[in-house]
Design an enzyme around this catalytic site. Structure first.
Site, PDB file in Angstrom:
ATOM      1  N   LYS A 220       0.821  -1.219   0.000  1.00 14.77           N
ATOM      2  CA  LYS A 220       0.000   0.000   0.000  1.00 14.77           C
ATOM      3  C   LYS A 220       0.853   1.266   0.000  1.00 14.77           C
ATOM      4  CE  LYS A 220      -4.442  -1.687   0.940  1.00 14.77           C
ATOM      5  NZ  LYS A 220      -5.567  -1.876   1.826  1.00 14.77           N
ATOM      6  N   ARG A 254      -4.273 -10.055   4.123  1.00 17.15           N
ATOM      7  CA  ARG A 254      -4.518 -10.014   2.666  1.00 17.15           C
ATOM      8  C   ARG A 254      -3.251  -9.508   1.974  1.00 17.15           C
ATOM      9  NH1 ARG A 254      -6.321  -6.442  -1.244  1.00 17.15           N
ATOM     10  NH2 ARG A 254      -7.780  -7.315  -2.759  1.00 17.15           N
TER      11      ARG A 254
HETATM   12  C1  9MG Z   1     -10.123  -5.079  -1.997  1.00 14.06           C
HETATM   13  N1  9MG Z   1      -9.192  -4.566  -1.010  1.00 14.06           N
HETATM   14  C2  9MG Z   1      -8.120  -3.740  -1.243  1.00 14.06           C
HETATM   15  N2  9MG Z   1      -7.522  -3.450  -0.084  1.00 14.06           N
HETATM   16  C3  9MG Z   1      -8.209  -4.097   0.896  1.00 14.06           C
HETATM   17  C4  9MG Z   1      -8.095  -4.185   2.291  1.00 14.06           C
HETATM   18  O1  9MG Z   1      -7.158  -3.531   2.952  1.00 14.06           O
HETATM   19  N3  9MG Z   1      -8.971  -4.934   2.975  1.00 14.06           N
HETATM   20  C5  9MG Z   1      -9.959  -5.604   2.316  1.00 14.06           C
HETATM   21  N4  9MG Z   1     -10.820  -6.342   3.052  1.00 14.06           N
HETATM   22  N5  9MG Z   1     -10.127  -5.551   0.987  1.00 14.06           N
HETATM   23  C6  9MG Z   1      -9.269  -4.807   0.297  1.00 14.06           C
END
Ligand code: 9MG
Length: 278
Positions: A220, A254
């Site tokens: 990010k 994730r």
């Molecule tokens: C789709 N997406 C992109 N970034 C995300 C994040 O931090 N959390 C979740 N649940 N989905 C995300």
């Protein structure tokens, strides 16, 4: 801590890895409009072989400034991938906020709905309630196109917590059982660097909501601010953030870089005395 996801149960006593599979034309394309299903599937299979517990399939980018797509177009992108993954026995998450797409994914048998709008679109709550799938309710201030312009909070952790508590109440009232609920503070979704760091530092406070926490920090833009690195060189920073999230109690991480994250979590678990090395 167990998460019921349609026909299976995910044991969340230790953190699980969710691999990101974006099926947008800029991620897997033949140079034209179409997503290359074979290329997307080989990426998914590599993630599964590397230890991903869940594959999160998304057909619309939620990056700041990204253009919206219609429900038809989103479904056209994700359907062949969802079908192929389900056929191969994968645990499949559908990253979508559109009730039509959510309903269609649930009809195919996806295990989890990952909704960055936390089921706020009319009809989304009911769609998930009438299924057995799990759902991840994420916090976002604003909407993807404009959310990073001037995010503002008095107390970001309290406000995110209040929002998630309200969405949990709505989900429960709609009939979604406790063992199907996950929350996510939404790192980078309408948050500045100090907001993201405060949430990460105080992630443990969200444990009072008593459902599993998902954290998405991989690659990010906060890492651009912290390290100065471009997106393709943020692996080390992503791993550091993943472990910080585990320390705060996150139970689903994730990520784009599954193999490296799985290794980092093995080390973290050993340090935490949750595994023995003999
Ligand atoms: C789709 N997406 C992109 N970034 C995300 C994040 O931090 N959390 C979740 N649940 N989905 C995300």
């Amino acid at each position: 801590m167990l998460l019921r996801c349609a026909d299976r149960v995910l044991d969340l006593r230790f953190p699980r890895v969710m691999g990101v599979l974006n099926v947008t034309p800029d991620s897997f394309s033949d140079g034209g409009r179409f997503v290359d299903v074979a290329a997307a599937m080989s990426a998914a299979e590599r993630m599964r072989a590397a230890g991903a517990d869940i594959i999160d399939v998304g057909g619309e980018s939620t990056r700041p400034g990204a253009a919206a797509v219609s429900a038809d177009e989103e479904w056209r992108r994700v359907e062949p991938i969802l079908c192929a993954l389900l056929e191969r026995g994968a645990c499949v998450s559908l990253d979508s906020s559109k009730p039509e797409v959510i309903r269609a994914g649930l009809a195919l048998g996806v295990h989890l709905i990952n909704d960055v709008y936390a089921l706020r679109q009319p009809g989304a709550l009911e769609a998930v309630a009438s299924s057995g799938a799990a759902v991840c309710l994420m916090h976002m201030q604003g909407e993807p196109r404009t959310m990073q312009r001037a995010p503002h909070y008095v107390d970001v952790v309290a406000e995110v917590g209040d929002f998630l508590a309200e969405r949990l109440r709505a989900a429960r009232a709609a009939g979604i059982s406790e063992d199907r609920l996950v929350i996510d503070p939404g790192f980078g979704f309408g948050k500045s660097l100090p907001h993201n760091l405060a949430l990460l530092r105080r992630l443990g406070e969200l444990q009072s909501l008593a459902v599993p926490i998902l954290a998405g920090l991989s690659r990010k833009s906060m890492l651009a601010q912290l390290t100065g690195r471009p997106v393709e060189a943020r692996l080390a920073g992503s791993l550091a953030l993943a472990l910080a999230a585990c320390e705060g109690g996150a139970r689903i991480i994730r990520v784009h870089d599954v193999a490296e994250t799985v290794d980092a979590l093995k080390v973290w678990r050993a340090w935490r005395h949750e595994t023995t090395l003999d």
